[in-house]
Write a protein that holds these residues in place. Structure first.
Motif, PDB file in Angstrom:
ATOM      1  N   ASN A  94      54.683  46.675   3.983  1.00  0.00           N
ATOM      2  CA  ASN A  94      53.367  46.101   3.691  1.00  0.00           C
ATOM      3  C   ASN A  94      52.966  45.046   4.728  1.00  0.00           C
ATOM      4  N   LYS A  95      53.073  45.421   6.003  1.00  0.00           N
ATOM      5  CA  LYS A  95      52.819  44.478   7.097  1.00  0.00           C
ATOM      6  C   LYS A  95      51.367  44.441   7.568  1.00  0.00           C
ATOM      7  N   ALA A  96      50.572  45.402   7.127  1.00  0.00           N
ATOM      8  CA  ALA A  96      49.169  45.440   7.541  1.00  0.00           C
ATOM      9  C   ALA A  96      48.314  45.992   6.405  1.00  0.00           C
ATOM     10  N   GLU A  97      47.137  45.435   6.264  1.00  0.00           N
ATOM     11  CA  GLU A  97      46.252  45.891   5.192  1.00  0.00           C
ATOM     12  C   GLU A  97      45.717  47.290   5.469  1.00  0.00           C
ATOM     13  N   ASN A  98      45.449  47.577   6.745  1.00  0.00           N
ATOM     14  CA  ASN A  98      44.974  48.913   7.135  1.00  0.00           C
ATOM     15  C   ASN A  98      45.665  49.355   8.413  1.00  0.00           C
ATOM     16  N   ILE A  99      46.176  50.576   8.393  1.00  0.00           N
ATOM     17  CA  ILE A  99      46.878  51.133   9.548  1.00  0.00           C
ATOM     18  C   ILE A  99      46.143  52.386   9.994  1.00  0.00           C
ATOM     19  N   PHE A 100      45.778  52.398  11.274  1.00  0.00           N
ATOM     20  CA  PHE A 100      45.115  53.566  11.857  1.00  0.00           C
ATOM     21  C   PHE A 100      46.120  54.282  12.749  1.00  0.00           C
ATOM     22  N   ALA A 101      46.455  55.503  12.374  1.00  0.00           N
ATOM     23  CA  ALA A 101      47.440  56.295  13.115  1.00  0.00           C
ATOM     24  C   ALA A 101      46.717  57.403  13.852  1.00  0.00           C
ATOM     25  N   THR A 102      46.763  57.365  15.184  1.00  0.00           N
ATOM     26  CA  THR A 102      46.077  58.408  15.944  1.00  0.00           C
ATOM     27  C   THR A 102      47.075  59.411  16.500  1.00  0.00           C
ATOM     28  N   CYS A 103      46.647  60.653  16.568  1.00  0.00           N
ATOM     29  CA  CYS A 103      47.491  61.714  17.134  1.00  0.00           C
ATOM     30  C   CYS A 103      46.625  62.924  17.457  1.00  0.00           C
ATOM     31  N   ARG A 104      47.151  63.753  18.332  1.00  0.00           N
ATOM     32  CA  ARG A 104      46.432  64.977  18.712  1.00  0.00           C
ATOM     33  C   ARG A 104      46.579  66.017  17.619  1.00  0.00           C
ATOM     34  N   THR A 105      47.801  66.137  17.071  1.00  0.00           N
ATOM     35  CA  THR A 105      48.083  67.069  15.982  1.00  0.00           C
ATOM     36  C   THR A 105      48.859  66.321  14.905  1.00  0.00           C
ATOM     37  N   THR A 106      48.376  66.375  13.680  1.00  0.00           N
ATOM     38  CA  THR A 106      49.028  65.645  12.592  1.00  0.00           C
ATOM     39  C   THR A 106      50.281  66.374  12.125  1.00  0.00           C
ATOM     40  N   SER A 107      51.399  65.660  12.089  1.00  0.00           N
ATOM     41  CA  SER A 107      52.654  66.245  11.613  1.00  0.00           C
ATOM     42  C   SER A 107      52.705  66.186  10.085  1.00  0.00           C
ATOM     43  N   GLU A 108      53.524  67.043   9.505  1.00  0.00           N
ATOM     44  CA  GLU A 108      53.679  67.063   8.047  1.00  0.00           C
ATOM     45  C   GLU A 108      54.212  65.722   7.545  1.00  0.00           C
ATOM     46  N   GLU A 109      55.109  65.136   8.339  1.00  0.00           N
ATOM     47  CA  GLU A 109      55.714  63.863   7.947  1.00  0.00           C
ATOM     48  C   GLU A 109      54.662  62.753   7.886  1.00  0.00           C
ATOM     49  N   LEU A 110      53.762  62.724   8.857  1.00  0.00           N
ATOM     50  CA  LEU A 110      52.696  61.725   8.851  1.00  0.00           C
ATOM     51  C   LEU A 110      51.749  61.958   7.686  1.00  0.00           C
ATOM     52  N   LYS A 111      51.443  63.216   7.396  1.00  0.00           N
ATOM     53  CA  LYS A 111      50.585  63.556   6.251  1.00  0.00           C
ATOM     54  C   LYS A 111      51.198  63.058   4.948  1.00  0.00           C
ATOM     55  N   ASN A 112      52.513  63.224   4.827  1.00  0.00           N
ATOM     56  CA  ASN A 112      53.213  62.799   3.608  1.00  0.00           C
ATOM     57  C   ASN A 112      53.136  61.291   3.416  1.00  0.00           C
ATOM     58  N   VAL A 113      53.272  60.560   4.524  1.00  0.00           N
ATOM     59  CA  VAL A 113      53.172  59.097   4.441  1.00  0.00           C
ATOM     60  C   VAL A 113      51.760  58.696   4.024  1.00  0.00           C
ATOM     61  N   ALA A 114      50.754  59.380   4.574  1.00  0.00           N
ATOM     62  CA  ALA A 114      49.358  59.077   4.256  1.00  0.00           C
ATOM     63  C   ALA A 114      49.028  59.363   2.791  1.00  0.00           C
ATOM     64  N   GLN A 115      49.693  60.353   2.221  1.00  0.00           N
ATOM     65  CA  GLN A 115      49.476  60.671   0.809  1.00  0.00           C
ATOM     66  C   GLN A 115      50.050  59.580  -0.094  1.00  0.00           C
ATOM     67  N   GLU A 116      51.133  58.977   0.372  1.00  0.00           N
ATOM     68  CA  GLU A 116      51.797  57.926  -0.414  1.00  0.00           C
ATOM     69  C   GLU A 116      51.111  56.569  -0.260  1.00  0.00           C
ATOM     70  N   TYR A 117      50.592  56.309   0.945  1.00  0.00           N
ATOM     71  CA  TYR A 117      49.966  55.001   1.213  1.00  0.00           C
ATOM     72  C   TYR A 117      48.501  55.191   1.588  1.00  0.00           C
ATOM     73  N   LYS A 118      47.625  54.736   0.718  1.00  0.00           N
ATOM     74  CA  LYS A 118      46.189  54.940   0.905  1.00  0.00           C
ATOM     75  C   LYS A 118      45.588  54.047   1.988  1.00  0.00           C
ATOM     76  N   ASN A 119      46.363  53.051   2.447  1.00  0.00           N
ATOM     77  CA  ASN A 119      45.858  52.182   3.517  1.00  0.00           C
ATOM     78  C   ASN A 119      46.183  52.731   4.904  1.00  0.00           C
ATOM     79  N   LEU A 120      46.753  53.940   4.947  1.00  0.00           N
ATOM     80  CA  LEU A 120      47.037  54.620   6.219  1.00  0.00           C
ATOM     81  C   LEU A 120      45.929  55.628   6.491  1.00  0.00           C
ATOM     82  N   HIS A 121      45.278  55.457   7.625  1.00  0.00           N
ATOM     83  CA  HIS A 121      44.163  56.327   8.000  1.00  0.00           C
ATOM     84  C   HIS A 121      44.537  57.108   9.265  1.00  0.00           C
ATOM     85  N   ILE A 122      44.556  58.427   9.152  1.00  0.00           N
ATOM     86  CA  ILE A 122      44.896  59.276  10.295  1.00  0.00           C
ATOM     87  C   ILE A 122      43.618  59.638  11.051  1.00  0.00           C
TER      88      ILE A 122
END
Length: 244
Positions: free
Chosen positions: A25-53
Motif C-alpha cells: 500500500n505504498k501508493a494511492e494510484n499505480i499506473f502500469a504501462t506495457c505493450r502487451t498485458t500479461s496474465e499475472e499483471l491482469k490478476n494483480v489489477a483484479q485484486e487491487y482496484k488502485n492499479l490502472h493498466i
C-alpha cells in the motif's frame, strides 16, 4: 505517494514493482504501462482496484500524448508524483565482431530515447504534483523521475568491454538523467538513475544473484529516502552511489 507510473510493468522488475506497491500500500494510484498485458499483471489489477493498466509501446513515441489524459482522468488536478522509466531491452550478441547497427538502434530507442521523450510528455503532470505538494521537500513524495539504468552503463567501471548496444544506451540514459536533473531543478522535480542490481529476470538470467523482491524492496526504500541533494546521482538499489 498519491501516484506512481511504471513502464514495462507486465513482467520482470516492472511487475515486481507493481506487486510491491500494491501489497505494501505504498501508493494511492499505480499506473502500469506495457505493450502487451500479461496474465499475472491482469490478476494483480483484479485484486487491487488502485492499479490502472495503460497500453503503451515505448517505441511509438507519437502515442505518448495519450497518457496524460488517462492519468488525469484518475488523478484530476493532482498530477503525477513518481515516474519510473523501467522498460528496457538487451541484445544477446554484443561483442565488437558481432554487433549490428540495428541492435544499437533498438537499444537506444527503448533504453534512452523512450525515457527522455516520455519524461518530456509527462512534465506537465510532474510539475502539477510538484506545485501541489510544495509544502513537502524535493522527493518522490513531491515529484520525481527515476530512470532504471545499469552498472553496465558506468564508463568508469567498464573493465570487461563488449555489451555495446546495452552499455551505450544506458550510458546515454545516465547522461540524460544528469541533464534532466539540471533542467527540472527549478521545478523542484528530483531526477536520478538507478541500478537495480543483477536480478533474476528474463533479461538478467537464472544465474543472477538477486531475486526481484530483494531488488524492488531496496529500490523503493532508497527512492523513499532521496532528497534534493540526490538529484542527478547514479545509485544502486541499496543506495550506494555509483561512478558515471
Amino acid at each position: 505517494m498519491k501516484s506512481v507510473l511504471i513502464t514495462g510493468a507486465n513482467r520482470g522488475l516492472g511487475l515486481g514493482m507493481v506487486k510491491y506497491l500494491t501489497k505494501h500500500n505504498k501508493a494511492e494510484n499505480i499506473f502500469a504501462t506495457c505493450r502487451t498485458t500479461s496474465e499475472e499483471l491482469k490478476n494483480v489489477a483484479q485484486e487491487y482496484k488502485n492499479l490502472h493498466i495503460l497500453h503503451l509501446d515505448v517505441k511509438n513515441t507519437t502515442n505518448y500524448v495519450d497518457l496524460s489524459p488517462q492519468i488525469s482522468k484518475v488523478m484530476g488536478t493532482q498530477g503525477l508524483n513518481l515516474l519510473i522509466n523501467n522498460a528496457g531491452i538487451s541484445t544477446k550478441f554484443t561483442k565488437l565482431n558481432l554487433v549490428k547497427a540495428e541492435q544499437l538502434l533498438e537499444n537506444l530507442t527503448v533504453n534512452t530515447i523512450a525515457p527522455i521523450m516520455l519524461t518530456k510528455a509527462l512534465i506537465p503532470l510532474l510539475k502539477q504534483a510538484a506545485e501541489l505538494n510544495k509544502d513537502k521537500p524535493v522527493s518522490a513524495y513531491r515529484a520525481a523521475v527515476i530512470n532504471m539504468s545499469s552498472v553496465l552503463g558506468s564508463i568508469a567501471q567498464n573493465d570487461q568491454g563488449g555489451f555495446y548496444p546495452y552499455r551505450c544506451s544506458k550510458a546515454a540514459l545516465n547522461a540524460a538523467t544528469k541533464s534532466m536533473s539540471i533542467d527540472l531543478k527549478k521545478d523542484q522535480i528530483l531526477v536520478a538513475s538507478m541500478h537495480p542490481g543483477w536480478v533474476k529476470t528474463d533479461m538478467g538470467g537464472k544465474n543472477a544473484p538477486l531475486d526481484v523482491e530483494t531488488s524492488v524492496s531496496g529500490i523503493f526504500e532508497t527512492v523513499g529516502k532521496l532528497g534534493e541533494a540526490d538529484s542527478g546521482k547514479f545509485l544502486q538499489y541499496d543506495g550506494t552511489e555509483l561512478p558515471w
